[in-house]
Design an enzyme around this catalytic site. Structure first.
Site: not given
Ligand code: PEP
Length: 252
Positions: A9, A173, A167, A97, A11, A212, A95
């Protein structure tokens, strides 16, 4: 046996030049073997150019969001049929976000999930709890509410052509990754909830972990029985980082 899916992803990151370099780097280092699939989800303006770069390769294309509407006066929105038309096979829906920053409710996410399927795409439904919710012991309650919104509208059978991504919001992040055991507990719960309605679909659905995930922690997470891949943010922006996770998927 479920295949692994490693999905990037991106973003709101990238540029024409950076994307070309990233895709070339990934294509040059694609692991050998089978039993896994790789996917990239670039920002909307780059979907067409990335589509032409990945055409015919082992890299699939997905979008990060989609309208719940099929067509019409929805300025700034993108219909699922348009994404399908330009070569997207997958689309991320719900997601955290989008839920937190753009007020996407679980009902709206469910409508997007269905719109994606109507257009012939595979939705990747994201679910996950915040840190206060986890600390309050409400993780399963939150996941259930997010999952049930889709189950109650699309039905369990719809998950035969869908992916789920667990998630935890506190891991996205932040550099803090759920332990393999923490993630497995939630993945097992998600599969069991689905199995309550359709055991066959639950056994087959891919449940990805996101938060992460990196080369260093991927193998441990992917060794868990109910973790079928990763949804990767930060580590999907550098070919070597993304490929390190892909490599872990081929070995798990
Ligand atoms: C995400 O935004 O779906 C995500 C898992 O981000 P990150 O790997 O940076 O934590």
């Amino acid at each position: 046996m479920r295949e692994f899916l490693v999905a990037g992803n991106w973003k709101m990151n990238g540029s024409t030049a950076a994307n070309e370099a990233l895709i070339s780097g990934i294509l040059a280092g694609l692991p050998e073997g089978s039993g896994f699939r790789l996917l990239v989800c670039p920002p909307f303006p780059y979907l067409v150019s990335v589509a032409s770069q990945v055409l015919g390769s082992k890299l699939a294309l997905g979008a990060q969001n989609v309208s719940e509407h099929a067509v019409g006066a929805f300025t700034g929105e993108t219909a699922a049929s348009m994404l399908k038309d330009i070569g997207c096979e997958y689309v991320i829906v719900g997601h955290s976000e989008r839920r937190a920053l753009y007020d996407e409710t679980s009902d709206r996410v469910a409508a997007k999930f269905q719109a994606a399927q109507v257009a012939g795409m595979t939705p990747i439904l994201c679910v996950g709890e915040t840190l206060p919710e986890r600390e309050a012991g409400a993780t399963e309650k939150v996941i259930d509410e997010q999952l049930d919104a889709v189950l109650n509208t699309a039905g369990a059978a719809a998950f035969a052509k869908a992916v789920i991504a667990y998630e935890p919001v506190w891991a996205i992040g932040t550099g803090v990754t759920a332990t393999p055991e923490q993630a497995q507990d939630v993945h097992r719960h998600i599969r069991a909830r689905l199995a309550g309605q359709d055991a066959e679909v639950a056994e087959k659905v891919q449940i990805l972990y996101g938060g992460s995930m990196k080369g260093e922690n991927a193998a441990g997470l992917l060794s868990m029985p109910d973790i079928d891949g990763g949804l990767i943010g930060g580590a999907s922006l550098k070919a070597s980082d993304f490929l390190a996770i892909a490599e872990a998927a081929t070995l798990s």
